[in-house]
Design an enzyme around this catalytic site. Structure first.
Site, PDB file in Angstrom:
ATOM      1  N   HIS A  66     -66.921 -22.982 -38.157  1.00 38.16           N
ATOM      2  CA  HIS A  66     -67.285 -21.642 -38.728  1.00 38.16           C
ATOM      3  C   HIS A  66     -68.178 -20.789 -37.491  1.00 38.16           C
ATOM      4  CE1 HIS A  66     -68.046 -24.650 -41.886  1.00 38.16           C
ATOM      5  NE2 HIS A  66     -67.450 -23.567 -42.799  1.00 38.16           N
ATOM      6  N   HIS A  77     -60.219 -21.928 -43.645  1.00 36.91           N
ATOM      7  CA  HIS A  77     -59.731 -23.248 -42.904  1.00 36.91           C
ATOM      8  C   HIS A  77     -58.394 -23.685 -43.424  1.00 36.91           C
ATOM      9  CE1 HIS A  77     -64.053 -23.366 -42.037  1.00 36.91           C
ATOM     10  NE2 HIS A  77     -64.290 -23.497 -43.251  1.00 36.91           N
TER      11      HIS A  77
END
Lengths: 331, 331
Positions: B218, B56
């Site tokens: 995700h 991320h």
């Protein structure tokens, strides 16, 4: 095409409207495709104007602001800005001390900036031009006589911008911009092509498991197509090509590991780790690192490495304050 | 897999080595996966610790520095950090005034941060925890009881970090972090999946011409899969979902238009233009815009929009100086 756009024809003007809405420090004219420092013209300051095709964001509009560019001209995607844009930007930022045009070496850009410079002279605006040609991958290319201008454009714009901010004269800023270009080299590697919205098909085909060494920032062919390698192999290919052209041993370097648009930051840091180790092993010292997507090629995956052999003066000017959408630091 | 990596198992530690080499302001331990402010511990200052799965970036390690986080724990890609990492980071930054854990709401993260907090209490370190759950897309998800924590994590880390820097007590920083989370909402849209290096196959399949509304960070499923829309339609879907959950009319907003990793900046600005217009048309005022890839999902294409209803105090703390790899501004 998996793009976050409206109509292909509106990509550049839509993005400029977004830039205008997000940054009150800029005066953006989506109609003419010019982006100007809100406080321009700055009386008595040499003004820096750059520009080129869109699709390389944040280059150039993201570098407009105190300490860097006074104006940027955004052409259509991968298309040179027209002389009208360049002259409009030049006149908007002229503060009476002359204007430096920073031009990436592509035939269309060079031609259109030259025409604009001639028009500016007719208006009694003194213009100097520096052409950036840092890419060691190929001697001539699809859109270039001579080497292409790529990542070092950022170095030239930042360092010359800092000197202009200090009040230096046009000839001095021009000479410095030339010096930065001469001390800089770049090499890029593509892991995927990109798609120009108006074309709708990829700029080239790359099979799974292949990569293109020495790619340009518009999908122009590079040196060779090879089996896709590891990050360390890719970095070795890029830095070996740079080192062969301009030895880096003993140098204090500014190093940019630049994501091409579709490669996420985690991978850029993987590449930076390999680059830092390679350079140390080859006798160079990285004194100013930069990691991020600064000179992109739409959603192309891959990276470009750019290096500049610093001098104490160049380091000081690199460190000088800058206040733009994409580069920002204080004293 | 067109990735700029070495071995899939080494992605996180390689990236952390790159982070360490690029940022002398950080103390990075690639072995334990912890990233700490170089000047930690700061005596008498409440310390902020966050972390989560990697993939991320720049979240979280890119937000470590004065005015934001004191430490970040990097788990494997899309995998919660383990309690050992979290307790190591907590002890490294504890300056005697307590430690705030900022945790994105994923079951593994919440569990592991809780275990670490209990271990810290055994060491006489006072720990408070704030769970971020700003994503309005789904109530429960693959990895979550309740809403997921996504883009507002950046808001919480920045604003609470500024208050901690001013010397506020733990309870006050905790309450403020909770307030920012409660005033924030996010919604994401994917135009492509991403591939976890160790898995080697995409997190999901998305046909050409389709998009997933309400995607997680995700690749977890969102609300629905629909025909790919224009940027304006995508922004309308995201902001309508947010507005239905937390009306924005009459609000002064902090707005993040966030690229998911594979979507280039030009497209993020196209989306921001649409978002600014949508919000104005719905009676909101954007007082603090942010455009860029701050909370990514590897090379996923798409964007997430996050908004926070500001108060004068939150705006002041958002504006406070910050000095991290990914967010940096002065007074």
């Amino acid at each position: 095409m998996r793009k976050l756009i409206n109509a292909p024809a509106d990509v550049v003007s839509d993005a400029l409207r977004g830039l205008a809405a997000a940054h009150s420090s800029l005066r953006v004219d989506p109609g003419s495709g010019t982006v100007v420092r809100a406080d321009a013209p700055r009386r008595g300051k040499v003004a820096l104007v750059s520009g080129g095709g869109s699709g390389h964001e944040p280059l150039h509009a993201g570098f407009v602001g105190p300490g860097m560019l006074d104006a940027a001209c955004a052409g259509e995607v991968f298309t040179s800005p027209v002389p009208d844009q360049i002259i409009a930007a030049t006149m908007a930022v002229n503060g009476g001390a002359g204007v430096l045009h920073i031009v990436k070496n592509y035939t269309g850009d060079v031609l259109n900036f030259r025409m604009a410079a001639e028009l500016a002279e007719d208006e009694d605006i003194e213009v100097a031009t520096v052409v950036v040609d840092d890419d060691v991958a190929v001697q001539d290319s699809t859109y270039t006589a001579g080497r292409r201008g790529t990542g070092a454009t950022l170095f030239v714009e930042k360092i010359a911008g800092a000197l202009a901010e200090e009040g230096a004269a046009l000839a001095e800023v021009e000479a410095l911009a030339r010096e930065v270009n001469e001390r800089s080299r770049s090499f890029g590697v593509a892991l995927s092509p990109c798609t120009v919205p108006a074309a709708g098909t990829p700029t080239f085909e790359l099979a799974e498991g292949e990569m293109e060494l020495g790619i340009g920032i518009h999908g122009e062919p590079g040196r060779e197509r090879v089996k896709a390698g590891t990050a360390s192999e890719i970095v070795d290919a890029a830095l070996s090509a740079i080192h062969a052209d301009m030895p880096v041993d003993g140098a204090e370097l500014l190093v940019l590991v630049n994501g091409m648009g579709g490669t996420p930051l985690i991978e850029q840091y993987v590449a930076y780790a390999a680059a830092a180790e390679w350079l140390t092993a080859h006798g160079a010292t990285v004194v100013r690192p930069l990691v991020g997507g600064y000179v992109t090629s739409l959603e192309m995956a891959g990276c470009m490495i750019s290096v500049c052999r610093l001098t104490p003066r160049l380091t000081r000017l690199w460190d000088a304050p800058v206040e733009t959408p994409a580069l920002r630091w204080g004293r």
